[in-house]
Design an enzyme around this catalytic site. Structure first.
Site, short mmCIF file in Angstrom:
data_model
loop_
_atom_site.label_atom_id
_atom_site.label_comp_id
_atom_site.label_asym_id
_atom_site.label_seq_id
_atom_site.Cartn_x
_atom_site.Cartn_y
_atom_site.Cartn_z
N GLU A 179 3.81 -0.05 1.97
CA GLU A 179 2.97 0.10 3.24
C GLU A 179 3.65 1.24 4.10
O GLU A 179 3.24 1.20 5.30
CB GLU A 179 2.62 -0.91 3.93
CG GLU A 179 1.86 -2.11 2.96
CD GLU A 179 0.85 -2.90 3.55
OE1 GLU A 179 0.30 -2.44 4.94
OE2 GLU A 179 0.54 -3.93 3.15
N SER A 224 10.39 3.49 5.72
CA SER A 224 10.56 3.74 6.96
C SER A 224 10.68 5.12 7.39
O SER A 224 10.53 5.57 8.52
CB SER A 224 12.25 3.12 7.47
OG SER A 224 12.38 1.64 7.14
N GLY A 276 2.95 8.65 -3.76
CA GLY A 276 3.53 7.67 -3.37
C GLY A 276 3.36 7.77 -1.95
O GLY A 276 2.45 7.64 -1.06
N GLU A 323 -0.27 6.36 -6.59
CA GLU A 323 -0.27 6.69 -7.88
C GLU A 323 0.94 7.11 -8.44
O GLU A 323 1.75 7.67 -7.67
CB GLU A 323 -1.51 7.78 -8.14
CG GLU A 323 -2.73 7.35 -7.62
CD GLU A 323 -3.96 8.49 -7.87
OE1 GLU A 323 -3.47 9.73 -8.31
OE2 GLU A 323 -4.95 8.27 -7.57
N THR A 379 -0.34 -4.19 -5.29
CA THR A 379 -0.02 -5.85 -4.87
C THR A 379 -1.22 -6.43 -5.04
O THR A 379 -2.51 -6.30 -4.70
CB THR A 379 0.57 -5.99 -3.34
OG1 THR A 379 1.67 -5.13 -3.40
CG2 THR A 379 1.06 -7.26 -2.90
N1 CAA Z 1 -6.01 6.50 11.29
C1 CAA Z 1 -7.31 7.20 11.13
N2 CAA Z 1 -7.09 8.39 10.42
C2 CAA Z 1 -5.96 8.96 10.10
C3 CAA Z 1 -4.82 8.23 10.33
C4 CAA Z 1 -4.94 6.81 11.09
N3 CAA Z 1 -3.94 6.08 11.09
N4 CAA Z 1 -3.60 8.82 10.22
C5 CAA Z 1 -4.13 10.05 9.73
N5 CAA Z 1 -5.55 9.92 9.90
C6 CAA Z 1 -6.29 11.35 9.53
C7 CAA Z 1 -6.00 12.56 10.41
O1 CAA Z 1 -6.66 12.54 11.56
C8 CAA Z 1 -6.80 13.36 9.25
O2 CAA Z 1 -8.05 13.54 9.53
P1 CAA Z 1 -8.91 14.83 9.73
O3 CAA Z 1 -8.48 15.87 8.50
O4 CAA Z 1 -10.07 14.43 9.64
O5 CAA Z 1 -8.35 15.34 11.03
C9 CAA Z 1 -6.14 12.99 7.96
O6 CAA Z 1 -6.19 11.76 8.20
C10 CAA Z 1 -5.07 13.40 7.16
O7 CAA Z 1 -4.01 13.37 8.13
P2 CAA Z 1 -2.45 13.88 7.86
O8 CAA Z 1 -2.84 15.25 7.93
O9 CAA Z 1 -1.77 12.98 9.10
O10 CAA Z 1 -2.15 13.30 6.40
P3 CAA Z 1 -0.71 13.64 5.67
O11 CAA Z 1 -1.22 14.06 4.24
O12 CAA Z 1 0.05 14.39 6.38
O13 CAA Z 1 -0.07 12.00 5.47
C11 CAA Z 1 1.30 10.34 5.92
C12 CAA Z 1 0.29 11.38 6.48
C13 CAA Z 1 1.55 9.43 7.18
C14 CAA Z 1 2.67 10.85 5.26
C15 CAA Z 1 0.39 9.34 4.93
O14 CAA Z 1 0.24 10.01 3.69
C16 CAA Z 1 1.32 8.17 4.72
O15 CAA Z 1 1.07 7.29 5.41
N6 CAA Z 1 2.02 8.00 3.74
C17 CAA Z 1 2.48 6.71 3.23
C18 CAA Z 1 1.69 6.14 2.22
C19 CAA Z 1 1.64 4.57 2.44
O16 CAA Z 1 1.69 3.92 3.42
N7 CAA Z 1 1.34 3.93 1.26
C20 CAA Z 1 1.35 2.50 1.15
C21 CAA Z 1 0.73 2.04 -0.32
S1 CAA Z 1 -0.21 0.60 -0.08
C22 CAA Z 1 1.08 -0.34 -0.29
O17 CAA Z 1 2.32 -0.31 -0.23
C23 CAA Z 1 0.44 -1.89 -0.15
C24 CAA Z 1 1.36 -2.89 -0.85
O18 CAA Z 1 1.90 -2.78 -1.99
C25 CAA Z 1 1.72 -4.02 -0.02
#
Ligand code: CAA
Length: 380
Positions: A364, A367, A131, A127, A158
């Site tokens: 996704e 880095s 991001g 959103e 996408t």
């Molecule tokens: N599998 C399952 N559960 C997971 C997980 C995983 N890989 N990673 C985290 N979780 C769970 C945690 O266990 C936690 O759950 P509980 O509360 O039940 O314990 C919950 O999710 C929250 O986890 P975090 O505290 O780690 O969450 P966070 O807010 O600190 O965020 C982050 C972590 C890694 C920064 C995450 O926000 C992230 O990956 N951000 C990047 C977003 C992204 O990749 N966006 C891509 C958009 S889609 C796209 O780009 C597609 C396209 O166009 C091609």
């Protein structure tokens, strides 16, 4: 440990390679210029069964796994990264969470359409103010009797302009902590109240569809909820573990195109009375490209294999994506350098590869986010 692909995997890879060479190589430059993929390509992908590559056979798919998908994506992206990402998102960001979290009824309703390509899928997480911090999303879903009403804005979707089904992440408990009040919904994109923005004008992967989607009081039935209420963020993150393997495969594919173009040009282009490939400076670039890409491919195969075994692979998927996108951009940069001024024009495909490569370090999970996932896995 065996690094040889079995007969079935080698066959799928070869089939994808033949398709990419015959159908995508001649179109890739035009796709980039016209800003969309030829309609005919969608039908060819259906004929090859690639929309449903990872969907079980009982739902009309090929029943293969993430390693097979990675092989196919490397081949398709080697030729045309816009086609590659379209297929990656469809399989790994929509098909995969349905297979893993949906009820039997939801699977019966959606998987056959996704397997045939009759329905193309998209993933609606990001959103304007959410991001990298995806858990900060503000799209709301409110119960109304048995139904849900969705309101909010998703960006950088996408496949958004092609898709008939989206997985939409929305806040269902505003009082819960960010990550624990979100749910996932399977939303038919022809529902009333949905509107699409204009296609984004992107630096690269220009033929892939990227749009904003606006949800204005969109009513969906109760059975649109995917998985447990308020556990949608966990579904989003688990899904991205698979998606990141897809983007790592894309990066290896684009990087391989850069390597192949470099080897060819270094053999043809003469300066100082010899092919430039005779100079050690060029040889070192080519050696480093090949080594980094091979290492990235092995990390990608490891992550895909772990996921196929049903193990959590957040660490390995993040390492694969970080390594592959870095190797890809290194290869694109050096490839352009080897081509010199010619590479900076659209006489060669190098400038398209250079533009396409860059997104692999951003979507996704940038880095920087992959490094956070890796460090947290090691330090928790
Ligand atoms: N599998 C399952 N559960 C997971 C997980 C995983 N890989 N990673 C985290 N979780 C769970 C945690 O266990 C936690 O759950 P509980 O509360 O039940 O314990 C919950 O999710 C929250 O986890 P975090 O505290 O780690 O969450 P966070 O807010 O600190 O965020 C982050 C972590 C890694 C920064 C995450 O926000 C992230 O990956 N951000 C990047 C977003 C992204 O990749 N966006 C891509 C958009 S889609 C796209 O780009 C597609 C396209 O166009 C091609």
């Amino acid at each position: 440990m065996n690094f040889e692909l079995n007969e079935e995997l080698a066959m799928v890879r070869d089939m994808a390679r033949d398709f990419a060479t015959a159908e995508l190589d001649p179109r890739a430059q035009r796709h980039d210029e016209q800003g969309h993929i030829d309609e005919e390509v969608f039908g060819l992908i259906s004929e090859l069964g690639l929309w449903g590559l990872t969907i079980p056979e009982e739902y009309g798919g090929a029943g293969m796994g993430n390693l097979a998908l990675s092989l196919v994506l490397e081949e398709l992206n080697r030729a045309d990264a816009s086609v590659g990402v379209t297929l990656s998102v469809h399989n790994s960001l929509l098909g995969a969470p349905i297979m893993k979290f949906a009820t039997d009824e939801q699977k019966q309703r959606w998987l056959p359409q996704l397997a045939s390509g009759e329905a193309i899928g998209c993933y609606c997480l990001t959103e304007p103010n959410a991001g990298s911090d995806a858990a900060a999303l503000q799209t709301r879903a409110v119960r109304d009797g048995d139904d849900w009403i969705l309101s909010g804005t998703k960006i950088w979707v996408t496949n958004g302009g092609l898709a008939s089904l989206g997985i939409v992440y929305a806040r269902t408990d505003p009082d819960a902590s960010n990550a624990n009040g979100i749910s996932a919904f399977l939303v038919p994109l022809d529902a009333e109240g949905i509107s699409l923005g204009a296609p984004e004008k992107k630096t690269g992967i220009r033929a892939s569809s990227t749009v904003e989607i606006q949800f204005d009081d969109v009513r969906v039935q109760g059975d649109a909820l995917l998985g447990e209420e308020n556990r949608g963020f966990q579904i989003a993150m688990d899904t991205l573990d698979g998606g990141r393997i897809g983007i790592a495969s894309q990066a290896v594919g684009i990087g391989r195109a850069c390597l192949e173009a470099s080897v060819k040009y270094a053999g043809e282009r003469e300066q100082f009375n010899q092919p430039i490939g005779r100079f050690q400076a060029i040889q070192w670039k080519i050696a480093d490209m090949a080594t980094r890409l091979d290492a990235a491919r092995l990390l990608t195969w490891r992550a895909a294999t772990l996921r196929d075994e049903g193990a959590r692979c957040s660490l390995q998927a993040a390492q694969a994506k970080l390594s592959a996108s870095t190797a890809c951009n290194y290869a694109a940069d050096e490839c352009l350098q080897i081509h010199g001024g010619a590479g900076y024009t659209d006489d060669f495909q190098v400038e398209r590869l250079f533009r396409d490569a860059r997104i692999t370090e951003i979507y996704e999970g940038a880095s920087d986010i992959q490094r956070i996932v890796i460090a947290r896995s090691l330090m928790s």
